[in-house]
Design a protein around this motif. Sequence first.
Motif, PDB file in Angstrom:
ATOM      1  N   LEU A 171       0.875  -1.291   0.084  1.00 46.45           N
ATOM      2  CA  LEU A 171       0.141  -0.022  -0.091  1.00 46.45           C
ATOM      3  C   LEU A 171       0.912   1.185  -0.071  1.00 46.45           C
ATOM      4  CD1 LEU A 171      -2.605  -1.176   2.543  1.00 46.45           C
ATOM      5  CD2 LEU A 171      -3.093  -0.788   0.123  1.00 46.45           C
ATOM      6  N   TRP A 172       1.897   1.483   0.947  1.00 42.50           N
ATOM      7  CA  TRP A 172       2.642   2.477   0.832  1.00 42.50           C
ATOM      8  C   TRP A 172       3.502   2.499  -0.213  1.00 42.50           C
ATOM      9  CZ3 TRP A 172       1.915   6.208   4.025  1.00 42.50           C
ATOM     10  CH2 TRP A 172       1.286   6.132   5.252  1.00 42.50           C
ATOM     11  N   GLY A 173       3.932   1.454  -0.854  1.00 41.02           N
ATOM     12  CA  GLY A 173       4.646   1.520  -1.973  1.00 41.02           C
ATOM     13  C   GLY A 173       4.026   2.164  -3.253  1.00 41.02           C
ATOM     14  N   ALA A 174       2.812   1.683  -3.452  1.00 40.21           N
ATOM     15  CA  ALA A 174       1.700   2.112  -4.313  1.00 40.21           C
ATOM     16  C   ALA A 174       1.433   3.676  -4.060  1.00 40.21           C
ATOM     17  CB  ALA A 174       0.240   1.364  -4.358  1.00 40.21           C
ATOM     18  N   ALA A 175       1.280   4.125  -3.073  1.00 43.67           N
ATOM     19  CA  ALA A 175       0.917   5.606  -2.665  1.00 43.67           C
ATOM     20  C   ALA A 175       2.320   6.191  -2.975  1.00 43.67           C
ATOM     21  CB  ALA A 175       0.522   5.696  -1.276  1.00 43.67           C
ATOM     22  N   TYR A 176       3.271   5.751  -2.824  1.00 44.65           N
ATOM     23  CA  TYR A 176       4.522   6.511  -3.124  1.00 44.65           C
ATOM     24  C   TYR A 176       4.764   6.726  -4.597  1.00 44.65           C
ATOM     25  CZ  TYR A 176       9.768   7.740  -3.055  1.00 44.65           C
ATOM     26  OH  TYR A 176      10.817   8.289  -3.213  1.00 44.65           O
ATOM     27  N   GLY A 177       4.678   5.455  -5.234  1.00 40.87           N
ATOM     28  CA  GLY A 177       4.783   5.711  -6.916  1.00 40.87           C
ATOM     29  C   GLY A 177       3.852   6.790  -7.197  1.00 40.87           C
ATOM     30  N   VAL A 178       2.642   6.887  -6.907  1.00 44.01           N
ATOM     31  CA  VAL A 178       1.800   7.920  -7.306  1.00 44.01           C
ATOM     32  C   VAL A 178       2.435   9.285  -6.963  1.00 44.01           C
ATOM     33  CG1 VAL A 178      -0.516   8.876  -7.309  1.00 44.01           C
ATOM     34  CG2 VAL A 178      -0.140   6.491  -7.368  1.00 44.01           C
ATOM     35  N   LEU A 179       2.613   9.379  -5.574  1.00 43.26           N
ATOM     36  CA  LEU A 179       3.109  10.817  -5.328  1.00 43.26           C
ATOM     37  C   LEU A 179       4.336  11.267  -5.868  1.00 43.26           C
ATOM     38  CD1 LEU A 179       2.001  10.297  -1.436  1.00 43.26           C
ATOM     39  CD2 LEU A 179       0.914  11.864  -3.398  1.00 43.26           C
ATOM     40  N   PHE A 180       5.144  10.240  -5.885  1.00 39.34           N
ATOM     41  CA  PHE A 180       6.681  10.647  -6.899  1.00 39.34           C
ATOM     42  C   PHE A 180       6.308  11.322  -8.052  1.00 39.34           C
ATOM     43  CE2 PHE A 180      10.480  10.168  -8.984  1.00 39.34           C
ATOM     44  CZ  PHE A 180      11.407  10.349  -8.048  1.00 39.34           C
ATOM     45  N   LEU A 181       5.565  10.579  -8.811  1.00 44.14           N
ATOM     46  CA  LEU A 181       5.191  11.111 -10.208  1.00 44.14           C
ATOM     47  C   LEU A 181       4.540  12.441 -10.267  1.00 44.14           C
ATOM     48  CD1 LEU A 181       6.324   8.777 -11.504  1.00 44.14           C
ATOM     49  CD2 LEU A 181       4.406   8.352 -12.866  1.00 44.14           C
ATOM     50  N   LEU A 182       3.542  12.519  -9.271  1.00 43.68           N
ATOM     51  CA  LEU A 182       2.667  13.813  -9.261  1.00 43.68           C
ATOM     52  C   LEU A 182       3.620  14.948  -8.738  1.00 43.68           C
ATOM     53  CD1 LEU A 182      -0.565  12.635  -7.775  1.00 43.68           C
ATOM     54  CD2 LEU A 182      -0.167  13.403 -10.184  1.00 43.68           C
ATOM     55  N   ALA A 183       4.673  14.563  -7.796  1.00 44.91           N
ATOM     56  CA  ALA A 183       5.602  15.600  -7.404  1.00 44.91           C
ATOM     57  C   ALA A 183       6.463  15.967  -8.528  1.00 44.91           C
ATOM     58  CB  ALA A 183       6.212  15.104  -6.083  1.00 44.91           C
ATOM     59  N   MET A 184       6.899  15.108  -9.317  1.00 45.09           N
ATOM     60  CA  MET A 184       7.895  15.427 -10.522  1.00 45.09           C
ATOM     61  C   MET A 184       7.186  16.230 -11.489  1.00 45.09           C
ATOM     62  SD  MET A 184       9.962  12.291 -12.352  1.00 45.09           S
ATOM     63  CE  MET A 184       8.537  11.941 -13.307  1.00 45.09           C
ATOM     64  N   PRO A 186       3.083  17.755 -11.754  1.00 43.07           N
ATOM     65  CA  PRO A 186       1.820  17.841 -11.266  1.00 43.07           C
ATOM     66  C   PRO A 186       0.846  17.621 -12.599  1.00 43.07           C
ATOM     67  CG  PRO A 186       3.052  19.457 -10.085  1.00 43.07           C
ATOM     68  CD  PRO A 186       3.932  18.910 -11.287  1.00 43.07           C
ATOM     69  N   ARG A 187       1.390  17.861 -13.832  1.00 44.69           N
ATOM     70  CA  ARG A 187       0.371  17.617 -15.042  1.00 44.69           C
ATOM     71  C   ARG A 187      -0.013  16.236 -15.200  1.00 44.69           C
ATOM     72  NH1 ARG A 187       4.060  20.565 -19.223  1.00 44.69           N
ATOM     73  NH2 ARG A 187       5.287  19.160 -18.165  1.00 44.69           N
ATOM     74  N   VAL A 188       0.587  15.353 -14.460  1.00 49.65           N
ATOM     75  CA  VAL A 188       0.333  14.025 -14.806  1.00 49.65           C
ATOM     76  C   VAL A 188      -1.174  13.586 -14.190  1.00 49.65           C
ATOM     77  CG1 VAL A 188       0.887  11.560 -13.834  1.00 49.65           C
ATOM     78  CG2 VAL A 188       2.569  13.186 -14.894  1.00 49.65           C
ATOM     79  N   ALA A 189      -1.548  14.436 -13.124  1.00 44.68           N
ATOM     80  CA  ALA A 189      -2.877  14.186 -12.474  1.00 44.68           C
ATOM     81  C   ALA A 189      -3.923  14.669 -13.607  1.00 44.68           C
ATOM     82  CB  ALA A 189      -3.124  15.039 -11.246  1.00 44.68           C
ATOM     83  N   ASP A 190      -3.824  15.582 -14.316  1.00 45.87           N
ATOM     84  CA  ASP A 190      -4.584  16.134 -15.433  1.00 45.87           C
ATOM     85  C   ASP A 190      -4.803  15.182 -16.404  1.00 45.87           C
ATOM     86  OD1 ASP A 190      -5.318  18.505 -13.963  1.00 45.87           O
ATOM     87  OD2 ASP A 190      -3.502  19.556 -15.256  1.00 45.87           O
ATOM     88  N   VAL A 191      -3.685  14.503 -16.812  1.00 43.74           N
ATOM     89  CA  VAL A 191      -3.687  13.516 -17.976  1.00 43.74           C
ATOM     90  C   VAL A 191      -4.297  12.184 -17.557  1.00 43.74           C
ATOM     91  CG1 VAL A 191      -2.092  12.022 -19.374  1.00 43.74           C
ATOM     92  CG2 VAL A 191      -1.535  14.287 -18.887  1.00 43.74           C
ATOM     93  N   PHE A 192      -4.078  11.702 -16.440  1.00 43.58           N
ATOM     94  CA  PHE A 192      -4.846  10.621 -15.549  1.00 43.58           C
ATOM     95  C   PHE A 192      -6.207  10.934 -15.515  1.00 43.58           C
ATOM     96  CE2 PHE A 192      -6.655   8.858 -11.746  1.00 43.58           C
ATOM     97  CZ  PHE A 192      -6.597   7.579 -12.095  1.00 43.58           C
ATOM     98  N   LEU A 193      -6.971  12.087 -15.162  1.00 43.57           N
ATOM     99  CA  LEU A 193      -8.170  12.134 -15.235  1.00 43.57           C
ATOM    100  C   LEU A 193      -8.756  12.311 -16.516  1.00 43.57           C
ATOM    101  CD1 LEU A 193      -8.364  14.800 -12.160  1.00 43.57           C
ATOM    102  CD2 LEU A 193      -9.084  12.620 -12.184  1.00 43.57           C
ATOM    103  N   GLU A 194      -7.968  12.955 -17.742  1.00 47.94           N
ATOM    104  CA  GLU A 194      -8.392  12.841 -18.917  1.00 47.94           C
ATOM    105  C   GLU A 194      -8.543  11.564 -19.477  1.00 47.94           C
ATOM    106  OE1 GLU A 194      -6.669  14.488 -23.058  1.00 47.94           O
ATOM    107  OE2 GLU A 194      -6.808  15.933 -21.156  1.00 47.94           O
ATOM    108  N   GLN A 195      -7.762  10.744 -19.348  1.00 47.12           N
ATOM    109  CA  GLN A 195      -7.784   9.420 -19.716  1.00 47.12           C
ATOM    110  C   GLN A 195      -8.769   8.442 -19.037  1.00 47.12           C
ATOM    111  OE1 GLN A 195      -4.033   7.103 -20.667  1.00 47.12           O
ATOM    112  NE2 GLN A 195      -3.168   8.657 -19.531  1.00 47.12           N
ATOM    113  N   LEU A 196      -8.703   8.585 -17.627  1.00 45.55           N
ATOM    114  CA  LEU A 196      -9.724   7.993 -16.889  1.00 45.55           C
ATOM    115  C   LEU A 196     -11.395   8.226 -17.322  1.00 45.55           C
ATOM    116  CD1 LEU A 196      -9.632   5.894 -14.424  1.00 45.55           C
ATOM    117  CD2 LEU A 196     -10.252   8.130 -13.127  1.00 45.55           C
ATOM    118  N   PHE A 197     -11.647   9.562 -17.549  1.00 47.86           N
ATOM    119  CA  PHE A 197     -13.079   9.842 -17.999  1.00 47.86           C
ATOM    120  C   PHE A 197     -13.379   9.847 -19.451  1.00 47.86           C
ATOM    121  CE2 PHE A 197     -12.691  11.130 -13.533  1.00 47.86           C
ATOM    122  CZ  PHE A 197     -13.396  10.598 -13.081  1.00 47.86           C
TER     123      PHE A 197
END
Length: 197
Positions: A171-184, A186-197
């Motif tokens: 669980l902590w590894g999964a959270a870290y992987g997501v947070l690391f990319l978002l910190a690197m 932040p536009r990754v979040a927009d791309v993720f949401l766009e793909q998701l929906f």
Amino acid sequence: MNATIVIILITCLVSWLALKDERWLGELILWPPAIKRGKQYYRLLSYGFIHADLSHLLFNMITLYFFGSLIEQFISSYIGVVGFVAFYLSAIVVSILPTYIRNVDNPAYRSLGASGAVSAVLFAFVLLQPWTTILVFFIPCPAIVYAVLYIGYSIYMDRKGTDNVNHSAHLWGAAYGVLFLLAMDPRVADVFLEQLF
């Protein structure tokens, strides 16, 4: 040869040596008293390079092989190959810290395996390509569906606590992987949401 392959080769070699010689296993495994009293802080990292058995090693390394190269390319485009290696190694440490803190005075506790770091890589992949079909025990499944099921299962099993698997590290590894990319980036979040929906 990319860094992912080098990590896999080193992990396989160290795991093989530890499986053949229990002294190696004893020196590298995460054991809280050795860290707290013996100041052997290297164990917060070394435990991620040894595995309980061949199937444990193969499952982690096959997963890392399939998802690591893409994440390596993505992270390397921002902070270089050394940045990807730092991401992987830091994921080993970050994913175990909550478990270590919880068991710091428990001499019976031990942990080993790359699962936390592999979860970081896998969930970084899910963030980038949520609808990519992945094979889960040879069954095709969208990455985002697998991620949700994996998180639910890990939470349930962590609370149940009846097996020898460190679900908290997953669980902590999964959270870290997501947070690391978002910190690197932040536009990754927009791309993720766009793909998701």
